[in-house]
Design an enzyme around this catalytic site. Structure first.
Site, mmCIF file in Angstrom:
data_model
loop_
_atom_site.group_PDB
_atom_site.id
_atom_site.type_symbol
_atom_site.label_atom_id
_atom_site.label_comp_id
_atom_site.label_asym_id
_atom_site.label_seq_id
_atom_site.Cartn_x
_atom_site.Cartn_y
_atom_site.Cartn_z
ATOM 1 N N LYS A 49 0.990 -1.131 -0.070
ATOM 2 C CA LYS A 49 -0.095 -0.004 0.117
ATOM 3 C C LYS A 49 1.152 1.313 -0.068
ATOM 4 C CE LYS A 49 -3.511 2.729 0.702
ATOM 5 N NZ LYS A 49 -4.282 3.364 -0.217
ATOM 6 N N CYS A 134 -2.104 10.144 -6.265
ATOM 7 C CA CYS A 134 -3.094 9.743 -5.345
ATOM 8 C C CYS A 134 -4.221 10.755 -5.346
ATOM 9 C CB CYS A 134 -2.899 9.620 -3.889
ATOM 10 S SG CYS A 134 -4.201 9.367 -2.701
#
Ligand code: SIN
Length: 290
Positions: A49, A134
């Site tokens: 992650k 992101c």
């Protein structure tokens, strides 16, 4: 295209992936349990992650939703902090010699430099994937859409560290000039691979009750799944044309072998699977490799 290509190994720098299929960052790779499942799966490599310097609880729930053709998420970089992923590399490497990539997504620009600098002290990861894309940090734009900021970040990074095992995770671009702008920046630095693409930022999806399907950011979030495949393919093709020697990991809407072949035919050397991995779990890799 031959099935054997998906099963064949591939090297980025001196790092050998066991086959061409792996998880996308964010999918089944946040906790130690997730990572252990990937270790015992047939994935050719493992990516964590995207991590920040500190642990983050992430955005409010529900923050993920999917249907037949897409997923939407606004996870908000929920993760255990860089140190966890760096130290967990020791466990991973005690079980497997698959490549282990740590994905880095500092909330602040300088945080990326701080994390990558700290990661230099750890030995059990093979590559770093710097996530410039992101879309879910409320109040922050994606670095990859700001060419000046991307250039400045990479300049500071390579001024301060001598690490040639860093790849970039890029957002999807939709304008031909933008591909060229980003490729021109990438050419200036020893980036060792690209992952194209992250989710399409700030989509909106209703659920079955005709309510926003996720809560954070008034329901806006990154779109993944089959609907984004044409954009993933286009980004891989264009970057492959502009940077023909750069290894590219294709990502976006891969649900079956045919999708994976399409990415490879477009110039990808490896593929990452996101939404379909969340839906199916790590046994999914068997389907691609048999
Ligand atoms: C998130 O954690 O919100 C998603 C991360 C990403 O898309 O890079």
């Amino acid at each position: 295209m031959e099935q054997s290509i998906l099963n064949s190994p591939f090297k980025i720098k001196n790092v050998e992936f066991h086959n061409r299929i792996m998880n996308a960052s964010g999918c089944n790779c946040t906790t130690s349990e997730d990572l252990l499942e990937l270790v015992s799966s047939r994935s050719g490599g493992i990516i964590s992650k995207s991590c920040t310097y500190e642990y983050r609880v992430g955005n409010e729930m529900p923050r993920y939703y999917d249907n037949d053709v897409l997923s939407i998420n606004s996870t908000g970089l929920a993760n255990n902090g860089y140190e966890f992923y760096a130290k967990y590399g020791e466990t991973i490497k005690s079980i497997t010699n698959k490549p282990y990539i740590i994905s880095v997504a500092g909330i602040k620009y300088r945080e990326n430099l701080k994390i990558i600098n700290k990661l230099q002290q750890y030995e059990n990861h093979d590559l770093i994937e710097l996530n410039l894309s992101c879309p879910n940090i409320i109040g922050k734009s994606q670095i990859g859409y700001d060419f000046e900021a991307s250039d400045e970040l990479l300049r500071c990074l390579y001024e301060n560290i001598d690490n040639h095992n860093i790849g970039l995770k890029l957002p999807p671009y939709f304008d031909m000039i933008h591909f060229e702008n980003m490729a021109d920046i990438i050419k200036k630095y020893p980036i060792c691979y690209l992952t194209c693409i992250n989710s399409l930022g700030n989509g909106f999806v209703f659920n079955e009750l005709m309510e926003p399907s996720i809560v954070p950011n008034n329901g806006f979030g990154g779109i993944g799944g089959s609907v984004i495949k044409p954009f993933g393919l286009a980004n891989v093709r264009k970057f492959h044309e502009l940077l023909p020697t750069m290894p590219i990991i294709g990502c976006g809407g891969i649900t079956n072998k045919q999708d994976a072949y399409e990415y490879i035919k477009s110039g990808a050397s490896l593929v990452q699977i996101g939404t379909q991995l969340i839906k199916t779990g790590p046994e999914l890799f068997d389907m691609f490799l048999t």
